[in-house]
Motif scaffolding. Structure first.
Motif, short mmCIF file in Angstrom:
data_model
loop_
_atom_site.label_atom_id
_atom_site.label_comp_id
_atom_site.label_asym_id
_atom_site.label_seq_id
_atom_site.Cartn_x
_atom_site.Cartn_y
_atom_site.Cartn_z
N ASP A 53 0.88 -1.16 -0.10
CA ASP A 53 0.03 -0.27 -0.03
C ASP A 53 1.04 1.14 -0.05
O ASP A 53 0.82 2.33 -0.74
N LEU A 54 1.86 1.39 0.81
CA LEU A 54 2.85 2.33 0.89
C LEU A 54 3.63 2.73 -0.74
O LEU A 54 3.56 3.75 -0.80
N TYR A 55 3.92 1.41 -1.08
CA TYR A 55 4.63 1.75 -2.55
C TYR A 55 3.70 2.32 -3.51
O TYR A 55 4.13 3.33 -4.01
N ARG A 56 2.53 1.84 -3.43
CA ARG A 56 1.39 2.47 -4.32
C ARG A 56 0.99 3.86 -4.18
O ARG A 56 0.83 4.56 -4.98
N PHE A 57 1.08 4.24 -2.87
CA PHE A 57 0.75 5.62 -2.27
C PHE A 57 1.75 6.54 -2.94
O PHE A 57 1.39 7.44 -3.45
N LYS A 58 3.06 6.11 -2.62
CA LYS A 58 4.27 6.87 -2.95
C LYS A 58 4.40 7.07 -4.54
O LYS A 58 4.58 8.19 -5.11
N LYS A 59 4.06 5.71 -5.26
CA LYS A 59 3.85 6.00 -6.57
C LYS A 59 2.70 6.76 -7.36
O LYS A 59 3.11 7.56 -8.27
N GLU A 60 1.79 6.77 -6.64
CA GLU A 60 0.70 7.70 -7.14
C GLU A 60 1.11 9.25 -7.01
O GLU A 60 0.94 9.82 -7.70
N PHE A 61 1.52 9.70 -5.81
CA PHE A 61 1.94 10.92 -5.61
C PHE A 61 3.06 11.24 -6.65
O PHE A 61 2.88 12.28 -7.09
N ARG A 62 4.17 10.45 -6.64
CA ARG A 62 5.26 10.87 -7.55
C ARG A 62 5.05 10.93 -9.13
O ARG A 62 5.33 11.75 -10.13
N ASN A 80 5.51 12.21 5.90
CA ASN A 80 5.68 10.88 7.00
C ASN A 80 5.88 11.55 8.34
O ASN A 80 6.90 11.96 8.44
N ALA A 81 4.96 11.72 9.10
CA ALA A 81 4.75 12.40 10.40
C ALA A 81 4.17 11.13 11.46
O ALA A 81 3.07 11.08 11.30
N ASP A 82 4.72 11.04 12.62
CA ASP A 82 4.48 10.27 13.65
C ASP A 82 3.65 8.93 12.81
O ASP A 82 2.65 8.27 13.70
N GLY A 83 4.21 8.30 12.18
CA GLY A 83 4.06 7.05 11.60
C GLY A 83 2.95 7.08 10.63
O GLY A 83 2.32 6.13 9.86
N ASP A 84 2.40 8.27 10.07
CA ASP A 84 1.34 8.40 9.47
C ASP A 84 2.01 9.14 7.88
O ASP A 84 2.71 9.86 7.73
#
Length: 135
Positions: A53-62, A80-84
């Protein structure tokens, strides 16, 4: 939020959450106030932080961050702040696509599917929206 209730904060207190704009399978989009830049933004928060999920989220943004077009929201920052994990983007006032082309008395993310199905499709609005989408 109720009167007297403190607004939730994200990003170490930088972002004051002011309401929910929508939700999907992996994230929630909030209306938030960026206290550092003194502006309202839309803030997309990743709900599930599995590696995939994190990979897809970063890919969406980039993949969308450098695209500039009048018919697309502008993306601002990935955080990325406080684990969010979340990113901020331009806040666009309005209604969702489905609320625009199938209007009824109720709008928003809590609109029941039965209401959407029963609503008449406004063909002029649909045509105008599709022209913008294709552009």
């Amino acid at each position: 939020m109720d009167v007297g209730q403190t607004a939730p904060m994200l990003g170490g207190g930088r972002f004051e959450v002011r309401g929910t704009l929508g939700a999907g399978g992996a994230g929630v989009v909030y209306r938030a106030f960026d206290r550092q830049l003194q502006r309202e933004v839309a803030l997309k928060l990743l709900r599930q932080a599995s590696g995939r999920d994190l990979y897809r989220f970063k890919k969406e943004f980039r993949s969308l961050a450098d695209i500039v077009h009048p018919n697309l929201v502008a993306l601002h920052e990935l955080h990325n702040a406080d684990g969010d994990w979340f990113f901020t983007m331009e806040l666009v006032e309005g209604v969702s696509f489905i609320d625009w082309v199938r209007p009824s008395g109720e709008f928003g993310p809590s609109r029941p599917r039965s209401d959407i199905v029963a609503a008449h499709t406004d063909l002029a609005r649909l045509h105008g929206a599709l022209v913008q989408l294709v552009d």
